[in-house]
Design a protein around this motif. Structure first.
Motif, short mmCIF file in Angstrom:
data_model
loop_
_atom_site.label_atom_id
_atom_site.label_comp_id
_atom_site.label_asym_id
_atom_site.label_seq_id
_atom_site.Cartn_x
_atom_site.Cartn_y
_atom_site.Cartn_z
N VAL A 39 42.84 40.64 33.62
CA VAL A 39 42.37 42.01 33.87
C VAL A 39 41.36 42.44 32.82
CG1 VAL A 39 43.08 44.43 33.85
CG2 VAL A 39 44.31 42.80 35.26
N ASP A 40 41.60 42.09 31.57
CA ASP A 40 40.65 42.47 30.52
C ASP A 40 39.31 41.77 30.72
OD1 ASP A 40 40.02 43.96 28.16
OD2 ASP A 40 40.12 42.09 27.04
N ALA A 41 39.33 40.51 31.19
CA ALA A 41 38.07 39.81 31.46
C ALA A 41 37.31 40.50 32.59
CB ALA A 41 38.34 38.36 31.82
N LEU A 42 38.02 40.95 33.64
CA LEU A 42 37.37 41.66 34.73
C LEU A 42 36.77 42.98 34.25
CD1 LEU A 42 38.94 39.53 36.43
CD2 LEU A 42 39.42 41.34 38.07
N GLU A 43 37.54 43.72 33.48
CA GLU A 43 37.05 45.01 32.98
C GLU A 43 35.85 44.83 32.04
OE1 GLU A 43 41.34 47.40 33.23
OE2 GLU A 43 40.57 46.73 31.29
N THR A 44 35.91 43.80 31.21
CA THR A 44 34.82 43.58 30.26
C THR A 44 33.55 43.14 30.97
OG1 THR A 44 36.48 42.98 28.59
CG2 THR A 44 34.21 42.40 28.11
N ALA A 45 33.68 42.31 32.01
CA ALA A 45 32.50 41.92 32.79
C ALA A 45 31.88 43.12 33.47
CB ALA A 45 32.90 40.87 33.83
N ALA A 46 32.71 44.02 33.98
CA ALA A 46 32.19 45.23 34.63
C ALA A 46 31.46 46.12 33.62
CB ALA A 46 33.33 46.00 35.29
N ARG A 47 32.05 46.31 32.45
CA ARG A 47 31.40 47.14 31.43
C ARG A 47 30.12 46.49 30.92
NH1 ARG A 47 33.48 47.97 26.77
NH2 ARG A 47 35.15 46.41 26.77
N ALA A 48 30.12 45.16 30.80
CA ALA A 48 28.91 44.46 30.34
C ALA A 48 27.75 44.70 31.30
CB ALA A 48 29.19 42.97 30.19
N THR A 49 28.04 44.69 32.59
CA THR A 49 26.98 44.85 33.59
C THR A 49 26.33 46.23 33.49
OG1 THR A 49 28.00 43.25 35.08
CG2 THR A 49 26.47 44.84 36.05
N VAL A 50 27.15 47.28 33.44
CA VAL A 50 26.54 48.62 33.38
C VAL A 50 25.94 48.89 32.00
CG1 VAL A 50 27.79 49.67 35.29
CG2 VAL A 50 28.86 49.61 33.03
N PRO A 152 43.91 43.84 48.15
CA PRO A 152 45.19 43.13 48.12
C PRO A 152 45.25 42.00 49.14
CG PRO A 152 45.42 45.14 49.39
CD PRO A 152 43.99 45.11 48.89
N GLU A 153 44.19 41.86 49.92
CA GLU A 153 44.20 40.88 51.03
C GLU A 153 43.46 39.60 50.69
OE1 GLU A 153 42.32 43.26 53.96
OE2 GLU A 153 43.99 44.69 54.13
N LEU A 154 42.85 39.52 49.51
CA LEU A 154 42.02 38.37 49.15
C LEU A 154 42.55 37.70 47.89
CD1 LEU A 154 38.50 40.00 49.63
CD2 LEU A 154 39.61 38.39 51.20
N THR A 155 42.38 36.39 47.84
CA THR A 155 42.69 35.61 46.63
C THR A 155 41.38 35.10 46.06
OG1 THR A 155 44.85 34.93 47.49
CG2 THR A 155 43.91 33.61 45.70
N MET A 156 41.11 35.44 44.80
CA MET A 156 39.86 35.03 44.16
C MET A 156 40.16 34.43 42.79
SD MET A 156 37.33 38.28 45.03
CE MET A 156 38.50 39.56 44.56
N SER A 157 39.38 33.44 42.39
CA SER A 157 39.46 32.94 41.03
C SER A 157 39.06 34.05 40.07
CB SER A 157 38.53 31.74 40.86
OG SER A 157 37.17 32.16 40.93
N ALA A 158 39.39 33.85 38.78
CA ALA A 158 39.02 34.86 37.79
C ALA A 158 37.51 35.05 37.73
CB ALA A 158 39.58 34.48 36.42
N GLY A 159 36.76 33.95 37.80
CA GLY A 159 35.31 34.07 37.75
C GLY A 159 34.75 34.85 38.92
N LYS A 160 35.25 34.56 40.12
CA LYS A 160 34.81 35.30 41.31
C LYS A 160 35.18 36.77 41.20
CE LYS A 160 33.36 35.63 45.66
NZ LYS A 160 31.96 35.35 46.06
N ALA A 161 36.41 37.05 40.75
CA ALA A 161 36.85 38.43 40.64
C ALA A 161 36.06 39.19 39.58
CB ALA A 161 38.35 38.47 40.32
N MET A 162 35.67 38.50 38.49
CA MET A 162 34.83 39.15 37.49
C MET A 162 33.49 39.57 38.09
SD MET A 162 35.53 36.70 34.17
CE MET A 162 34.27 37.48 33.15
#
Length: 241
Positions: A39-50, A152-162
């Motif tokens: 979750v922290d990797a996803l949040e950090t990728a989102a913050r990095a983009t903006v 909740p209906e999809l399964t994604m790797s961490a990289g894809k989810a980021m």
């Protein structure tokens, strides 16, 4: 810039010659001994983009990244997440870009590059197999911050989810007015990423008027899959938490 929200297809010239496509590289630091939580990797990728989008080099006319950012935005906002450790991380750190740090994650975002002409140091990095876990389930999102809800209906790797979380943050950035953008940036782009609580919750989110990420289907999931809804108080002005 709401008109961009549905643009996922490559732009073409009148003679049907495809224009050059660009991609936004994101590199997550994944050391063997101490990998980031998912979750922290996803949040950090989102913050990095903006953070990159708000940077004067990308946002201001004449900024050194402005031209490639505009081309990338016009022709489809593809993002690719790669992982690096040790010497790999040290090699990419000097390249032009920004590093954003979360609780456990470090993500470096680079200005868009041509899809067919990556910098050598980035092209060497692995794109698949980025699998991260959360030792404990994340708690409820903090009150008062934008939430990027994943399907909740999809399964994604961490990289894809980021990449999908980063798309959601970008669509939210585009949809906010100047005042909300300024406040969000001044606060350091606080946000949360959480999985929707089930089918009913996901349906309400999709119908709320908030930005929805629809994937182009190039990897892992089917074209048109709805992956993330970017919820913000602008669409729920009376929501308290």
């Amino acid at each position: 810039m709401p008109g961009r929200l549905g643009r996922v297809s490559p732009a073409e010239t009148p003679g049907d010659t495809p224009l050059r496509r660009y991609v936004l590289p994101l590199v997550v630091r994944v050391e063997r001994a101490n990998p980031p939580t998912r979750v922290d990797a996803l949040e950090t990728a989102a913050r990095a983009t903006v953070t990159l989008l708000a940077d004067p080099r990308a946002a201001q006319s004449g900024g050194e990244w402005r031209e490639v950012v505009e081309l990338w935005e016009e022709r489809g906002i593809r993002k690719v997440v790669r992982r690096a450790r040790g010497a790999e991380w040290r090699r990419v750190a000097p390249l032009p870009g920004l590093t954003v740090t979360g609780r456990t994650a470090e993500v470096r975002v680079f200005p868009p590059v041509p899809l067919d002409d990556w910098p050598y140091e980035l092209s060497r990095l692995q794109v698949s197999g980025t699998d991260l876990d959360d030792p404990e389930p994340p708690g409820p999102p903090p009150s008062g911050v934008p939430v990027l809800w994943t399907s909740p209906e999809l399964t994604m790797s961490a990289g894809k989810a980021m990449a999908q979380a980063a798309h959601g943050a970008q669509l939210l950035w585009w949809a906010l007015d100047a005042g909300r953008r300024t406040r969000w940036a001044a606060e350091g782009f606080p946000l949360a990423v959480r999985a929707a609580h089930g089918g009913e919750h996901w349906a309400r989110l999709r119908e709320s008027g908030a930005p929805v990420v629809r994937d182009s289907g190039l990897t892992e999931i089917a074209p048109g899959s709805e992956t993330v809804v970017a919820e913000h108080e602008a669409w729920h002005p009376h929501r308290t938490g």
